[in-house]
Design a protein around this motif. Sequence first.
Motif, short mmCIF file in Angstrom:
data_model
loop_
_atom_site.label_atom_id
_atom_site.label_comp_id
_atom_site.label_asym_id
_atom_site.label_seq_id
_atom_site.Cartn_x
_atom_site.Cartn_y
_atom_site.Cartn_z
N ILE A 1 0.84 -1.20 0.00
CA ILE A 1 0.00 0.00 0.00
C ILE A 1 0.87 1.25 0.00
N TYR A 2 1.92 1.26 0.82
CA TYR A 2 2.80 2.42 0.88
C TYR A 2 3.51 2.64 -0.45
N GLU A 3 3.96 1.55 -1.07
CA GLU A 3 4.65 1.66 -2.36
C GLU A 3 3.70 2.18 -3.43
N LEU A 4 2.47 1.75 -3.39
CA LEU A 4 1.51 2.15 -4.40
C LEU A 4 1.07 3.60 -4.23
N TYR A 5 0.84 4.02 -2.99
CA TYR A 5 0.27 5.34 -2.76
C TYR A 5 1.17 6.30 -2.00
N GLY A 6 2.32 5.86 -1.54
CA GLY A 6 3.20 6.72 -0.77
C GLY A 6 3.89 7.75 -1.65
N THR A 7 4.39 8.78 -1.03
CA THR A 7 5.05 9.84 -1.79
C THR A 7 6.56 9.80 -1.64
N GLY A 8 7.07 9.11 -0.66
CA GLY A 8 8.50 9.09 -0.43
C GLY A 8 9.12 7.79 -0.88
N PRO A 9 10.40 7.60 -0.54
CA PRO A 9 11.06 6.35 -0.90
C PRO A 9 10.35 5.18 -0.24
N THR A 10 10.20 4.10 -0.98
CA THR A 10 9.45 2.98 -0.46
C THR A 10 10.28 2.09 0.46
N ARG A 11 11.53 1.99 0.18
CA ARG A 11 12.40 1.15 0.99
C ARG A 11 13.76 1.81 1.09
N PRO A 12 14.49 1.50 2.14
CA PRO A 12 15.85 2.04 2.20
C PRO A 12 16.69 1.46 1.07
N CYS B 1 24.27 8.78 -2.89
CA CYS B 1 24.37 7.68 -1.95
C CYS B 1 23.56 8.01 -0.70
N ARG B 2 23.11 6.98 -0.01
CA ARG B 2 22.38 7.17 1.24
C ARG B 2 22.99 6.28 2.31
N TRP B 3 22.94 6.78 3.51
CA TRP B 3 23.46 6.03 4.65
C TRP B 3 22.46 4.96 5.05
N ASN B 4 22.96 3.77 5.31
CA ASN B 4 22.12 2.68 5.77
C ASN B 4 22.50 2.37 7.21
N ASN B 5 21.60 2.66 8.15
CA ASN B 5 21.89 2.44 9.57
C ASN B 5 22.12 0.97 9.90
N ALA B 6 21.41 0.08 9.23
CA ALA B 6 21.53 -1.35 9.54
C ALA B 6 22.93 -1.87 9.22
N THR B 7 23.48 -1.48 8.07
CA THR B 7 24.80 -1.98 7.67
C THR B 7 25.93 -1.03 8.04
N ARG B 8 25.56 0.19 8.47
CA ARG B 8 26.54 1.22 8.85
C ARG B 8 27.50 1.55 7.71
N GLU B 9 26.93 1.73 6.51
CA GLU B 9 27.74 2.09 5.35
C GLU B 9 26.89 2.86 4.36
N PHE B 10 27.57 3.56 3.43
CA PHE B 10 26.86 4.24 2.36
C PHE B 10 26.46 3.23 1.30
N ILE B 11 25.26 3.41 0.77
CA ILE B 11 24.72 2.54 -0.27
C ILE B 11 24.44 3.39 -1.50
N PRO B 12 24.89 2.98 -2.69
CA PRO B 12 24.52 3.72 -3.91
C PRO B 12 23.01 3.79 -4.02
N HIS B 13 22.48 4.95 -4.39
CA HIS B 13 21.04 5.13 -4.41
C HIS B 13 20.52 5.47 -5.80
N THR B 14 21.03 6.53 -6.42
CA THR B 14 20.50 6.98 -7.71
C THR B 14 21.67 7.29 -8.66
N ILE B 15 21.50 6.89 -9.90
CA ILE B 15 22.47 7.26 -10.93
C ILE B 15 21.98 8.59 -11.51
N SER B 16 22.78 9.62 -11.33
CA SER B 16 22.38 10.95 -11.76
C SER B 16 22.76 11.21 -13.22
#
Length: 187
Positions: free
Chosen positions: A45-56, A166-181
């Motif tokens: 439901i959040y992915e379908l109707y949400g406005t922000g990122p759906t998952r980290p 890139c975005r920080w991932n608290n679970a893995t404590r590292e930067f994760i590539p996010h978007t190719i600009s």
Amino acid sequence: MRILFTKLPAPLLFLLLLPPMQLQGTFSNFYLLPNFTHQEFENYIYELYGTGPTRPPSKRKIEKIVLAEEDWRPLDDPEYCSQGIRLRNVQYKMRCVQYHYFLKTTYEMLQKTCYNTVVPCEDGTDGCKKSKEAIEGVFCQLIEGTDMPNCDYESSYMHGYVLITCRWNNATREFIPHTISNMVPQT
């Protein structure tokens, strides 16, 4: 004031006779499909109707939708984007994405890029990181269609430096590539 049940339309009378449904939060006890768990349904439901990122951001997502598969097709194939986007289900709320990149590199190289110095993104804002090595890729530009799977793309082979966010991932404590600009051609 009294309501005579016999004067109500049948569908309304039926609703009055049903026991009340309990909904807590966002559709907590309501499932469209019996195989959905509570959390899966709320994510859907959040992915379908949400406005922000759906998952980290995650390694799995980058590997699934950004990294070019070895020996799947040549990167200069004119059908690379249309076929690749359909195969990997690259979309936003079942709508065609305007553009997309497939990169022939490793996840580790992209993640290492997250620790490079900040450079301006394509739109002029700060926050992108530029790869130190030139890589091959395919730029996909939407030319026809609005809804999946009827999206047709123009494929353009590229060779250059990739700009990513890139975005920080608290679970893995590292930067994760996010978007190719963007990809900057090698000079």
